[in-house]
Design an enzyme around this catalytic site. Structure first.
Site, PDB file in Angstrom:
ATOM      1  N   HIS A   1       0.810  -1.225   0.000  1.00  0.00           N
ATOM      2  CA  HIS A   1       0.000   0.000   0.000  1.00  0.00           C
ATOM      3  C   HIS A   1       0.842   1.273   0.000  1.00  0.00           C
ATOM      4  O   HIS A   1       0.353   2.340   0.347  1.00  0.00           O
ATOM      5  CB  HIS A   1      -0.962  -0.017   1.194  1.00  0.00           C
ATOM      6  CG  HIS A   1      -1.980  -1.128   1.101  1.00  0.00           C
ATOM      7  ND1 HIS A   1      -2.652  -1.626   2.197  1.00  0.00           N
ATOM      8  CD2 HIS A   1      -2.421  -1.844   0.036  1.00  0.00           C
ATOM      9  CE1 HIS A   1      -3.460  -2.605   1.801  1.00  0.00           C
ATOM     10  NE2 HIS A   1      -3.334  -2.747   0.501  1.00  0.00           N
TER      11      HIS A   1
ATOM     12  N   SER B   1      -7.011  -8.364   9.458  1.00  0.00           N
ATOM     13  CA  SER B   1      -8.344  -8.968   9.564  1.00  0.00           C
ATOM     14  C   SER B   1      -8.709  -9.744   8.305  1.00  0.00           C
ATOM     15  O   SER B   1      -9.758 -10.375   8.243  1.00  0.00           O
ATOM     16  CB  SER B   1      -9.379  -7.865   9.792  1.00  0.00           C
ATOM     17  OG  SER B   1      -9.280  -6.922   8.736  1.00  0.00           O
TER      18      SER B   1
END
Length: 232
Positions: A106, A176
């Site tokens: 990212h 997650s």
């Protein structure tokens, strides 16, 4: 001696113990701004000063943070394994801890790029960590954070997939597994190879072969290091 290829996918939980606040704090807001106000291409087009200030604050925060024992533990595994880290984090704590092969999915907080070309980037000096309106590259193009915003393509996902496909052991820490495309990386793990997942909270995965270590990053990496002894 052939070292096994250990691929580690890390998310926000990796850096939580270092004091990096996760992107979506309890309310998902930054100074009353939602994620879409500060971390999308549209946000930058609408209010570049606001977006730059958001990342300037993240960068100033990062400069006060140190790697935790989890980061250091992963770096230490390079003694026994060919370790590749794929991180969703934009901090540089893996590198600071001594990991030598880190792929940032990212982007990186300590780098900038011209707004018209995210393939070019520049290191941001720690002594002057802010990007301001009017800061330009050599061609006079405004600089922006070298960050993949929500809604932008993730150019490093293909090299990440290749690493996972070639891995002997896969480890997931502090994510997650619901931000795509990173969450899909587990689909590329070969059948029958060991998969470890470290997280203090329960994480749902569609695989039934995952060895779950319910702990934070530092404690979890210490447990992992013991478990990995059988694979050296």
């Amino acid at each position: 001696m052939h070292m096994k290829k250990l691929v580690v996918l890390t998310g926000a939980g990796m850096s939580a113990e270092s004091g990096i606040s996760t992107f979506r704090d309890s309310d998902g807001l930054w100074e009353k701004h939602g994620v879409e106000d500060v971390a999308t291409p549209e946000a930058f087009a609408k209010d570049p000063a606001l977006v730059l200030e958001f990342y300037n604050q993240r960068r100033r925060q990062l400069l006060t943070c140190e790697p935790n024992d989890g980061h250091r533990g992963l770096a230490a595994l390079e003694k026994d394994f060919e370790v590749h880290i794929i991180t969703q984090n934009v901090d540089n704590l893996h590198e600071k801890a001594g990991s030598t092969q880190v792929l940032h999915l990212h982007g990186e907080l300590m780098k900038s790029c011209p707004v018209n070309n995210t393939g070019k980037w520049y290191d941001i000096p720690v002594e002057n960590p802010d990007i301001c309106i009017g800061d330009t590259d050599t061609e006079g193009v405004q600089l922006r954070p070298y960050i993949v915003c929500f809604g932008e393509a993730v150019p490093m996902i293909d090299p990440a997939i290749r690493l996972v496909e070639a891995s002997d052991i896969m480890v997931v820490i502090g994510t997650s597994l619901n931000v795509y495309p990173a969450a899909g990386l587990l689909n590329y793990v070969r059948k029958g190879q060991p998969v470890f997942l470290i997280d203090p909270k329960e994480v749902q995965t569609h695989r039934n072969d995952v060895r779950f270590i319910q702990a934070g990053a530092s404690e979890g990496v210490a447990v992992l290091t013991q478990l990995l002894k059988e694979y050296v």
